[in-house]
Scaffold this motif. Structure first.
Motif, PDB file in Angstrom:
ATOM      1  N   TYR A 340       0.974  -0.950  -0.009  1.00 36.10           N
ATOM      2  CA  TYR A 340       0.161   0.064  -0.077  1.00 36.10           C
ATOM      3  C   TYR A 340       1.106   1.335  -0.044  1.00 36.10           C
ATOM      4  CZ  TYR A 340      -3.564   3.562   1.334  1.00 36.10           C
ATOM      5  OH  TYR A 340      -4.233   4.623   1.645  1.00 36.10           O
ATOM      6  N   GLN A 341       2.217   1.164   0.801  1.00 40.77           N
ATOM      7  CA  GLN A 341       2.745   2.534   0.664  1.00 40.77           C
ATOM      8  C   GLN A 341       3.620   2.604  -0.795  1.00 40.77           C
ATOM      9  OE1 GLN A 341       3.439   4.084   3.250  1.00 40.77           O
ATOM     10  NE2 GLN A 341       1.959   3.071   4.365  1.00 40.77           N
ATOM     11  N   ASP A 342       3.318   1.562  -1.635  1.00 37.91           N
ATOM     12  CA  ASP A 342       3.918   2.165  -2.944  1.00 37.91           C
ATOM     13  C   ASP A 342       3.136   2.731  -3.934  1.00 37.91           C
ATOM     14  OD1 ASP A 342       6.185   0.403  -2.761  1.00 37.91           O
ATOM     15  OD2 ASP A 342       5.191  -1.475  -3.120  1.00 37.91           O
ATOM     16  N   ARG A 343       1.806   3.186  -3.313  1.00 36.24           N
ATOM     17  CA  ARG A 343       0.828   4.087  -4.028  1.00 36.24           C
ATOM     18  C   ARG A 343       1.580   5.362  -4.335  1.00 36.24           C
ATOM     19  NH1 ARG A 343       0.052   4.676   1.233  1.00 36.24           N
ATOM     20  NH2 ARG A 343      -0.581   6.680   2.162  1.00 36.24           N
ATOM     21  N   LYS A 344       2.551   5.905  -3.500  1.00 40.18           N
ATOM     22  CA  LYS A 344       3.108   7.068  -3.629  1.00 40.18           C
ATOM     23  C   LYS A 344       4.076   7.157  -4.969  1.00 40.18           C
ATOM     24  CE  LYS A 344       3.136   7.857   1.407  1.00 40.18           C
ATOM     25  NZ  LYS A 344       4.133   7.742   2.491  1.00 40.18           N
ATOM     26  N   LYS A 345       4.355   5.876  -5.342  1.00 41.05           N
ATOM     27  CA  LYS A 345       4.990   5.751  -6.549  1.00 41.05           C
ATOM     28  C   LYS A 345       4.519   5.753  -7.824  1.00 41.05           C
ATOM     29  CE  LYS A 345       8.827   3.079  -3.979  1.00 41.05           C
ATOM     30  NZ  LYS A 345       9.259   1.764  -3.758  1.00 41.05           N
ATOM     31  N   LEU A 346       2.937   5.346  -7.837  1.00 37.19           N
ATOM     32  CA  LEU A 346       2.058   5.210  -8.879  1.00 37.19           C
ATOM     33  C   LEU A 346       1.141   6.411  -8.793  1.00 37.19           C
ATOM     34  CD1 LEU A 346       1.450   1.393  -8.144  1.00 37.19           C
ATOM     35  CD2 LEU A 346       2.887   2.387 -10.104  1.00 37.19           C
ATOM     36  N   TYR A 348      -0.455   8.225 -11.064  1.00 32.46           N
ATOM     37  CA  TYR A 348      -1.612   7.993 -11.932  1.00 32.46           C
ATOM     38  C   TYR A 348      -2.587   6.913 -11.347  1.00 32.46           C
ATOM     39  CZ  TYR A 348      -4.702   7.628 -16.044  1.00 32.46           C
ATOM     40  OH  TYR A 348      -5.629   7.795 -16.956  1.00 32.46           O
ATOM     41  N   THR A 349      -1.991   5.831 -11.315  1.00 34.51           N
ATOM     42  CA  THR A 349      -2.864   4.742 -10.496  1.00 34.51           C
ATOM     43  C   THR A 349      -3.510   5.106  -9.250  1.00 34.51           C
ATOM     44  OG1 THR A 349      -1.162   2.832 -11.245  1.00 34.51           O
ATOM     45  CG2 THR A 349      -2.855   2.328  -9.583  1.00 34.51           C
ATOM     46  N   ASN A 350      -3.074   5.822  -8.405  1.00 36.49           N
ATOM     47  CA  ASN A 350      -3.783   6.065  -7.337  1.00 36.49           C
ATOM     48  C   ASN A 350      -4.887   7.180  -7.589  1.00 36.49           C
ATOM     49  OD1 ASN A 350      -4.103   6.217  -4.494  1.00 36.49           O
ATOM     50  ND2 ASN A 350      -2.540   8.108  -4.049  1.00 36.49           N
ATOM     51  N   ALA A 351      -4.651   8.024  -8.679  1.00 36.78           N
ATOM     52  CA  ALA A 351      -5.651   8.797  -9.003  1.00 36.78           C
ATOM     53  C   ALA A 351      -6.812   8.095  -9.388  1.00 36.78           C
ATOM     54  CB  ALA A 351      -5.228   9.949 -10.044  1.00 36.78           C
ATOM     55  N   VAL A 352      -6.780   7.140 -10.427  1.00 33.62           N
ATOM     56  CA  VAL A 352      -7.545   6.302 -10.890  1.00 33.62           C
ATOM     57  C   VAL A 352      -8.497   5.783  -9.950  1.00 33.62           C
ATOM     58  CG1 VAL A 352      -8.481   4.208 -12.323  1.00 33.62           C
ATOM     59  CG2 VAL A 352      -6.610   5.826 -13.245  1.00 33.62           C
ATOM     60  N   HIS A 412      -9.097  14.560 -11.790  1.00 33.51           N
ATOM     61  CA  HIS A 412      -9.441  15.285 -10.651  1.00 33.51           C
ATOM     62  C   HIS A 412      -8.534  15.089  -9.547  1.00 33.51           C
ATOM     63  CE1 HIS A 412     -13.815  14.851 -12.301  1.00 33.51           C
ATOM     64  NE2 HIS A 412     -13.722  16.169 -12.272  1.00 33.51           N
ATOM     65  N   PHE A 413      -7.509  14.248  -9.620  1.00 34.38           N
ATOM     66  CA  PHE A 413      -6.786  14.013  -8.329  1.00 34.38           C
ATOM     67  C   PHE A 413      -5.154  14.056  -8.956  1.00 34.38           C
ATOM     68  CE2 PHE A 413     -10.518  11.816  -7.412  1.00 34.38           C
ATOM     69  CZ  PHE A 413     -10.787  12.172  -6.005  1.00 34.38           C
ATOM     70  N   LEU A 414      -5.080  14.775 -10.062  1.00 38.48           N
ATOM     71  CA  LEU A 414      -3.368  15.053 -10.394  1.00 38.48           C
ATOM     72  C   LEU A 414      -3.434  16.711 -10.947  1.00 38.48           C
ATOM     73  CD1 LEU A 414      -3.626  11.968 -13.159  1.00 38.48           C
ATOM     74  CD2 LEU A 414      -2.362  12.121 -11.172  1.00 38.48           C
ATOM     75  N   ASP A 415      -2.124  16.898 -10.656  1.00 43.09           N
ATOM     76  CA  ASP A 415      -1.782  18.409 -10.790  1.00 43.09           C
ATOM     77  C   ASP A 415      -1.182  18.403 -12.479  1.00 43.09           C
ATOM     78  OD1 ASP A 415       0.949  17.396 -11.043  1.00 43.09           O
ATOM     79  OD2 ASP A 415       1.454  18.284  -9.116  1.00 43.09           O
ATOM     80  N   LYS A 416      -0.874  19.532 -12.917  1.00 43.41           N
ATOM     81  CA  LYS A 416      -0.482  19.586 -14.293  1.00 43.41           C
ATOM     82  C   LYS A 416       0.729  18.748 -14.463  1.00 43.41           C
ATOM     83  CE  LYS A 416      -2.733  24.230 -14.954  1.00 43.41           C
ATOM     84  NZ  LYS A 416      -2.441  25.427 -15.240  1.00 43.41           N
ATOM     85  N   LYS A 419       1.445  14.736 -10.782  1.00 46.85           N
ATOM     86  CA  LYS A 419       1.594  14.461  -9.509  1.00 46.85           C
ATOM     87  C   LYS A 419       0.132  14.071  -8.598  1.00 46.85           C
ATOM     88  CE  LYS A 419       6.085  16.368  -8.652  1.00 46.85           C
ATOM     89  NZ  LYS A 419       7.066  17.348  -7.753  1.00 46.85           N
ATOM     90  N   PHE A 420       0.071  13.138  -7.807  1.00 44.69           N
ATOM     91  CA  PHE A 420      -1.307  12.874  -7.129  1.00 44.69           C
ATOM     92  C   PHE A 420      -1.409  14.124  -6.178  1.00 44.69           C
ATOM     93  CE2 PHE A 420      -3.787  11.347  -3.520  1.00 44.69           C
ATOM     94  CZ  PHE A 420      -4.705  10.766  -4.397  1.00 44.69           C
ATOM     95  N   ILE A 421      -2.698  14.714  -6.003  1.00 39.95           N
ATOM     96  CA  ILE A 421      -3.229  15.667  -5.191  1.00 39.95           C
ATOM     97  C   ILE A 421      -4.346  15.123  -4.174  1.00 39.95           C
ATOM     98  CG2 ILE A 421      -4.391  17.842  -4.876  1.00 39.95           C
ATOM     99  CD1 ILE A 421      -3.940  18.124  -8.104  1.00 39.95           C
ATOM    100  N   GLU A 422      -3.949  15.158  -2.961  1.00 40.90           N
ATOM    101  CA  GLU A 422      -4.865  15.041  -1.870  1.00 40.90           C
ATOM    102  C   GLU A 422      -6.091  16.024  -1.833  1.00 40.90           C
ATOM    103  OE1 GLU A 422      -5.086  12.270  -0.007  1.00 40.90           O
ATOM    104  OE2 GLU A 422      -3.114  11.267  -0.051  1.00 40.90           O
TER     105      GLU A 422
END
Length: 492
Positions: A340-346, A348-352, A412-416, A419-422
């Motif tokens: 689960y910690q690997d989500r920071k390396k992914l 786009y996957t996290n955003a989806v 909706h969850f990615l910046d330009k 990178k993933f946005i909380e």
């Protein structure tokens, strides 16, 4: 006779006008809403049958805080991110009680975590949170159980050999077994009779919650206790799960693990031992059994439904699916575990994954609460005993917060820069003191299950199918229509 009839008609009309004027005067400080009629309240305007827009349709006319009536019961709906956040953060104690719903009371009997109040709720929530943390949420221990369940699910899908199949039962089995591991310390085989009874019981309970029989039960609880119907099946299903939990509790009492806890029951029994001289303690076997039911009820169906929606959406959007698979392969290759910690390396996957949870939120609204005292909010008076609906779906579809609220859009969850946005407006698990205690577990499950499946398969539409139906089946839980999909192995 005709004159008498006219007089009676005039009197009736006068009484209705007086009733209407009295209602307007007595409710002048409440949030606005449709006119409430005797007995049926605002059902004439709201309807009996639940729909996706059930709590959204009055917003344009009455605003982001409005009133509904179920018979004599006042319901105040908070709609949109700003209203929900204001209500849940400014009045955390005042809006912390669960509703006095006759059907839910019959289901939960005021025990456990989800449907309890007061000291019982505080203590059961505490043991739930602390035991889940100690069992290793976010650490390798619980992730190992989830990874094991995910790999078993991959093998089940592989056995379909790329042919169209319904993923419902395999996913339900995998998710339910995670809860079994947490609660009982072991998993079930798919063909196990007890396991099949447990999963069927959850299906029955979810199906009736928010249904017509639920509504009728709340209006006529004494009468419905004597009449046959789906409500009887639901109550029997609760008894079945609680009875099974009590059997497991007896087995755990006979084991030697109470001082080296292996699962939730072990932790709870240890807490009971520590609290046995406390006269205010609510830690007892009845509450323990109900907590196990709560884990099954809340922890199985929502994650299961989210994964079903995920496969449906990814099959309907192969371009998004391919981008997720490419990111996973570029970062981790085709073998090895992903935590689960690997989500920071992914990113786009996290955003989806976040966008799946947003656009296909699996509950119609947050679980209703009830005000414990009078409250003034935005110039409106909300009396003690009012049912508060924090409409989470309206938050996740709020046009003031989301660029394309009705579209499946991972941006909706990615910046330009990709990178993933909380995002503060992402509230699928609720907000405040009654937020879901199992949200970390659910997030971990969804991430590990989906990355495991997308690494192993391309999910494609069956031959001749142009698109899977995205129209939901709406109850209190929101499920997709039954569908079939093809899991094509990514490696021959």
């Amino acid at each position: 006779m005709m004159a008498m009839g006219i007089i009676l008609l005039v009197l009736l009309l006068a009484l209705l006008i007086l009733f209407f004027l009295k209602q307007l005067w007595s409710r002048r400080h409440l949030p606005p809403g449709p006119l409430a009629l005797p007995l049926i309240g605002t059902l004439w305007a709201d309807g009996v049958w639940l729909r996706e827009d059930y709590f959204l349709k009055h917003v344009k006319r009455y605003g982001k805080i409005y009133s509904m009536w179920a018979g004599p019961q006042l319901i105040v709906v908070l709609s949109g991110f700003k209203a929900v956040k204001e209500g849940m953060t400014n009045f955390p104690e005042e809006f912390s009680n669960r509703i006095e719903d006759p059907f839910f009371t019959a289901l939960g009997k005021g025990m456990g975590i989800i449907l309890s109040n007061g000291l019982t709720w505080k203590q059961q929530r505490h043991i739930g949170i602390t035991s889940l943390r100690k069992l290793g949420l976010g650490k390798k221990s619980i992730e190992h159980q989830i990874e094991d369940a995910a790999q078993k699910l991959v093998e089940v899908f592989r056995q379909k050999k790329g042919q169209p199949f319904d993923p419902t039962f395999p996913i339900q089995h995998a998710v339910s077994n995670v809860i079994c591991s947490l609660s009982f310390g072991y998993q079930f085989a798919p063909e196990d009779e007890n396991f099949q009874k447990l999963t069927k019981a959850i299906e029955i309970i979810v199906k009736i919650s928010g249904d017509f029989f639920h509504l009728v039960y709340n209006v006529f609880p004494r009468l419905m206790s004597y009449l046959p119907g789906p409500h009887k099946q639901a109550l029997a299903s609760v008894d079945l799960i609680v009875s099974f939990a009590k059997q497991e509790i007896e087995k755990h009492k006979e084991s030697s693990f109470q001082h080296e806890p292996q699962d939730f029951i072990d932790y709870y029994l240890l807490q009971m031992e520590k609290s046995r001289n406390d006269p205010d303690s609510t830690y007892n076997e009845e509450n323990l059994a109900q907590c196990v039911f709560d884990f099954f009820a809340a922890g199985t169906d929502t994650t299961f439904a989210t994964l079903l929606w995920a496969l449906l959406l990814l099959a309907n959007h192969p371009d998004i699916q391919k981008k997720v698979q490419k990111e996973i392969e570029d970062v981790f290759g085709l073998s090895g575990s992903i935590s689960y910690q690997d989500r920071k390396k992914l990113p786009y996957t996290n955003a989806v994954i976040h966008e799946i949870q947003r656009v296909k939120h699996v509950t119609l609204s947050g679980v209703p609460r009830q005000s414990t005292k009078d409250v003034e909010m935005r110039g409106y008076h909300i009396p003690k005993g009012t049912v508060i609906v924090a409409d989470l779906r309206s938050v996740l579809f709020d046009p003031e917060q989301w660029e394309t609220p009705k579209e499946f859009n991972p941006n909706h969850f990615l910046d330009k820069g990709g990178k993933f946005i909380e995002r503060e407006e992402f509230l699928p698990f609720g907000l405040g003191q009654r937020a879901c205690i199992g949200q970390q577990l659910a997030k971990t499950e969804i991430f590990i299950f989906l990355t495991s499946l997308l690494r192993a398969f391309n999910f494609q539409l069956p031959e001749g199918v142009k698109e899977l139906n995205e129209e939901p089946i709406v109850k209190m839980a929101v499920h997709p229509q039954p569908y079939k999909v093809c899991a094509i192995p990514t490696q021959a």
